[in-house]
Scaffold this motif. Structure first.
Motif, mmCIF file in Angstrom:
data_model
loop_
_atom_site.group_PDB
_atom_site.id
_atom_site.type_symbol
_atom_site.label_atom_id
_atom_site.label_comp_id
_atom_site.label_asym_id
_atom_site.label_seq_id
_atom_site.Cartn_x
_atom_site.Cartn_y
_atom_site.Cartn_z
ATOM 1 N N LEU A 1 0.823 -1.205 0.000
ATOM 2 C CA LEU A 1 0.000 0.000 0.000
ATOM 3 C C LEU A 1 0.861 1.261 0.000
ATOM 4 O O LEU A 1 0.561 2.227 -0.721
ATOM 5 C CB LEU A 1 -0.931 -0.001 1.214
ATOM 6 N N ILE A 2 1.920 1.265 0.805
ATOM 7 C CA ILE A 2 2.810 2.428 0.839
ATOM 8 C C ILE A 2 3.463 2.635 -0.527
ATOM 9 O O ILE A 2 3.535 3.759 -1.047
ATOM 10 C CB ILE A 2 3.874 2.257 1.930
ATOM 11 N N ILE A 3 3.932 1.532 -1.138
ATOM 12 C CA ILE A 3 4.550 1.643 -2.466
ATOM 13 C C ILE A 3 3.535 2.147 -3.491
ATOM 14 O O ILE A 3 3.842 3.019 -4.317
ATOM 15 C CB ILE A 3 5.125 0.279 -2.899
ATOM 16 N N ARG A 4 2.323 1.633 -3.415
ATOM 17 C CA ARG A 4 1.294 2.053 -4.381
ATOM 18 C C ARG A 4 0.919 3.518 -4.178
ATOM 19 O O ARG A 4 0.675 4.239 -5.162
ATOM 20 C CB ARG A 4 0.057 1.151 -4.228
ATOM 21 N N ILE A 5 0.843 3.972 -2.946
ATOM 22 C CA ILE A 5 0.524 5.378 -2.687
ATOM 23 C C ILE A 5 1.619 6.277 -3.237
ATOM 24 O O ILE A 5 1.350 7.343 -3.802
ATOM 25 C CB ILE A 5 0.319 5.605 -1.177
ATOM 26 N N ILE A 6 2.868 5.854 -3.099
ATOM 27 C CA ILE A 6 3.975 6.643 -3.643
ATOM 28 C C ILE A 6 3.830 6.792 -5.152
ATOM 29 O O ILE A 6 3.985 7.887 -5.711
ATOM 30 C CB ILE A 6 5.323 5.996 -3.278
ATOM 31 N N PHE A 7 3.517 5.689 -5.831
ATOM 32 C CA PHE A 7 3.327 5.760 -7.283
ATOM 33 C C PHE A 7 2.082 6.575 -7.640
ATOM 34 O O PHE A 7 2.067 7.296 -8.643
ATOM 35 C CB PHE A 7 3.220 4.359 -7.881
ATOM 36 N N LYS A 8 1.034 6.464 -6.830
ATOM 37 C CA LYS A 8 -0.184 7.221 -7.104
ATOM 38 C C LYS A 8 0.054 8.721 -6.982
ATOM 39 O O LYS A 8 -0.512 9.514 -7.746
ATOM 40 C CB LYS A 8 -1.294 6.776 -6.144
ATOM 41 N N LEU A 9 0.875 9.119 -6.024
ATOM 42 C CA LEU A 9 1.168 10.545 -5.841
ATOM 43 C C LEU A 9 1.934 11.122 -7.028
ATOM 44 O O LEU A 9 2.016 12.351 -7.155
ATOM 45 C CB LEU A 9 1.966 10.753 -4.550
ATOM 46 N N LYS A 10 2.496 10.272 -7.872
ATOM 47 C CA LYS A 10 3.215 10.734 -9.058
ATOM 48 C C LYS A 10 2.382 10.604 -10.332
ATOM 49 O O LYS A 10 2.906 10.791 -11.429
ATOM 50 C CB LYS A 10 4.519 9.949 -9.228
ATOM 51 N N LEU A 11 1.101 10.288 -10.196
ATOM 52 C CA LEU A 11 0.237 10.077 -11.362
ATOM 53 C C LEU A 11 0.200 11.329 -12.234
ATOM 54 O O LEU A 11 -0.128 12.418 -11.762
ATOM 55 C CB LEU A 11 -1.174 9.727 -10.892
ATOM 56 N N ALA A 12 0.545 11.183 -13.498
ATOM 57 C CA ALA A 12 0.527 12.329 -14.403
ATOM 58 C C ALA A 12 0.319 11.904 -15.857
ATOM 59 O O ALA A 12 -0.414 12.567 -16.603
ATOM 60 C CB ALA A 12 1.822 13.134 -14.288
ATOM 61 N N ASP A 13 0.970 10.812 -16.287
ATOM 62 C CA ASP A 13 1.020 10.496 -17.719
ATOM 63 C C ASP A 13 -0.359 10.223 -18.308
ATOM 64 O O ASP A 13 -0.687 10.703 -19.402
ATOM 65 C CB ASP A 13 1.959 9.311 -17.975
ATOM 66 N N ILE A 14 -1.198 9.471 -17.605
ATOM 67 C CA ILE A 14 -2.529 9.174 -18.133
ATOM 68 C C ILE A 14 -3.368 10.452 -18.224
ATOM 69 O O ILE A 14 -4.064 10.690 -19.214
ATOM 70 C CB ILE A 14 -3.224 8.114 -17.259
ATOM 71 N N VAL A 15 -3.275 11.289 -17.197
ATOM 72 C CA VAL A 15 -4.042 12.538 -17.188
ATOM 73 C C VAL A 15 -3.595 13.450 -18.324
ATOM 74 O O VAL A 15 -4.423 14.033 -19.042
ATOM 75 C CB VAL A 15 -3.879 13.248 -15.827
ATOM 76 N N ILE A 16 -2.292 13.585 -18.509
ATOM 77 C CA ILE A 16 -1.762 14.483 -19.544
ATOM 78 C C ILE A 16 -2.197 14.018 -20.930
ATOM 79 O O ILE A 16 -2.594 14.827 -21.781
ATOM 80 C CB ILE A 16 -0.235 14.560 -19.444
ATOM 81 N N ASN A 17 -2.165 12.730 -21.176
ATOM 82 C CA ASN A 17 -2.448 12.226 -22.523
ATOM 83 C C ASN A 17 -3.938 12.131 -22.831
ATOM 84 O O ASN A 17 -4.328 12.255 -23.988
ATOM 85 C CB ASN A 17 -1.817 10.840 -22.697
ATOM 86 N N VAL A 18 -4.766 11.921 -21.818
ATOM 87 C CA VAL A 18 -6.195 11.699 -22.080
ATOM 88 C C VAL A 18 -7.000 12.988 -21.953
ATOM 89 O O VAL A 18 -7.751 13.362 -22.852
ATOM 90 C CB VAL A 18 -6.746 10.618 -21.128
ATOM 91 N N THR A 19 -6.862 13.694 -20.829
ATOM 92 C CA THR A 19 -7.732 14.853 -20.571
ATOM 93 C C THR A 19 -6.977 16.160 -20.461
ATOM 94 O O THR A 19 -7.601 17.225 -20.465
ATOM 95 C CB THR A 19 -8.516 14.645 -19.267
ATOM 96 N N ALA A 20 -5.654 16.121 -20.318
ATOM 97 C CA ALA A 20 -4.854 17.329 -20.096
ATOM 98 C C ALA A 20 -5.351 18.100 -18.878
ATOM 99 O O ALA A 20 -5.257 19.323 -18.815
ATOM 100 C CB ALA A 20 -4.850 18.223 -21.326
#
Length: 371
Positions: free
Chosen positions: A295-314
């Motif tokens: 869970l800690i590892i996944r939260i760390i990766f989630k806090l860096k979420l950007a690529d999907i947002v940038i490419n799909v909805t900007a």
């Protein structure tokens, strides 16, 4: 004869001590001189960069050279001061110097850039602005909106964990074809988030001709726009990110389940525990350390979420799907504002450090209570 030799050795003993003291003083002087030189170079360049003095260097390359020379002098000084122990310390010093060079120094340099009014589209170049970027961040509604979105995305990790745990339990059971299903469930993790963005966000969920939109119209949804309303867009982004990330959580939990001692589960069955009781009182507590880690590892990766947002909805519609990372990216790309973007990034880094520290402490206390 033996006693005379011992007496002569005793008389000569203080001489090496005096030599050792002078050698240590020379080593300390070398380290102090090198440290003073490094600090002077950094101070000179810092004052020059802020416009306080005219003397200075055109770039920060002399700082790197001064740091390398200081590291060499520090290592030589340790050998002179500590002798054999200093030689052993040389095996550790490269890792320490590397950490300083790639973590600590960039962080300090980032704080310096965060204090600048530096717009790449301006011909004036960087100018020292103090806390102006921080004051701008406090009044930036888009930044606070992105932070609010991150709360939603981070809490959604619990849902990803629940789905992944269920899949791990199914794949750890003795069912036919489980090896095939393990490979199938791992396929999304092998794809790049950019590829997922175009394959799902731009193709499958496309509101005019996408297969998902066509099926939704067939089922009665008149305008199946997955990214038109704010909440629908958030759920769509979260669904795509979860589809990529759940296999990672699942494979870690599956490894933990397979490492569990079978005797404990068999003892629970002998005591009359049903499936739910065996899971809640035996499997879940034993898996708690593994669960907290993933869970800690996944939260760390989630806090860096950007690529999907940038490419799909900007970040749209109207910033509804923006994450902090995607918003900072757009500040750099669209506004060309290096100073303000760096200030946002440094503030976000501080929030992440505080959040993860609190999570680790809470997880430790909860684990101690359950175990």
């Amino acid at each position: 004869m033996q006693s005379s030799v011992d007496l002569s050795n005793d008389r000569l003993a203080p001489a090496p001590r005096r030599a050792s003291v002078s050698r240590k003083n020379a080593g300390r002087a070398l380290v102090a001189f090198a440290s003073l030189g490094l600090l002077l170079v950094i101070l000179l360049q810092g004052l020059h960069a802020t416009g306080s003095i005219a003397a200075g260097f055109s770039d920060w390359r002399p700082i790197m050279i001064a740091y390398v020379l200081w590291a060499i002098a520090f290592g030589v000084g340790q050998i002179i001061i500590r002798g054999e122990r200093g030689q052993r310390a040389l095996f550790l010093l490269p890792a320490v110097f590397f950490t300083v060079a790639v973590v600590i120094f960039p962080t300090i340099f980032g704080l310096y850039i965060a204090s600048l009014d530096w717009n790449l589209s301006s011909i004036d170049g960087p100018r020292f602005s103090g806390f102006d970027n921080l004051r701008g961040m406090l009044s930036d509604t888009y930044y606070w909106n992105a932070l609010g979105n991150m709360i939603f995305y981070t809490v959604a990790v619990l849902g990803e964990y629940a789905i992944a745990f269920g899949l791990a339990l199914l794949l750890s059971a003795d069912v036919r074809g489980r090896r095939f299903f393990r490979v199938v469930f791992l396929l999304p993790m092998m794809l790049s988030p950019v590829a997922v963005s175009w394959m799902i966000g731009k193709s499958l969920l496309e509101y005019r001709f996408g297969p998902a939109a066509t099926l939704a119209r067939y089922l009665g949804w008149e305008n199946p726009a997955f990214f038109a309303s704010p909440w629908m867009a958030r759920f769509s982004i979260q669904a795509m990110d979860a589809w990529v990330s759940i296999p990672f959580i699942m494979i870690i939990l599956l490894a933990g389940l397979q490492a569990m001692p079978k005797e404990v589960q068999e003892a629970a069955k002998v005591d009359g525990a049903n499936g739910w009781q065996s899971f809640w009182h035996v499997t879940f507590p034993i898996m708690l350390p593994v669960s907290i880690t993933v869970l800690i590892i996944r939260i760390i990766f989630k806090l860096k979420l950007a690529d999907i947002v940038i490419n799909v909805t900007a970040g749209g519609p109207g910033g509804a799907t923006d994450t902090v990372s995607s918003f900072i990216y757009r500040v750099y790309r669209d506004r060309s504002n290096v100073g303000y973007g760096t200030a946002l990034a440094m503030a976000y880094l501080l929030l992440i450090i505080v959040l993860l520290t609190l999570l680790l402490r809470l997880a430790k206390r909860w684990t101690q209570r359950v175990m």
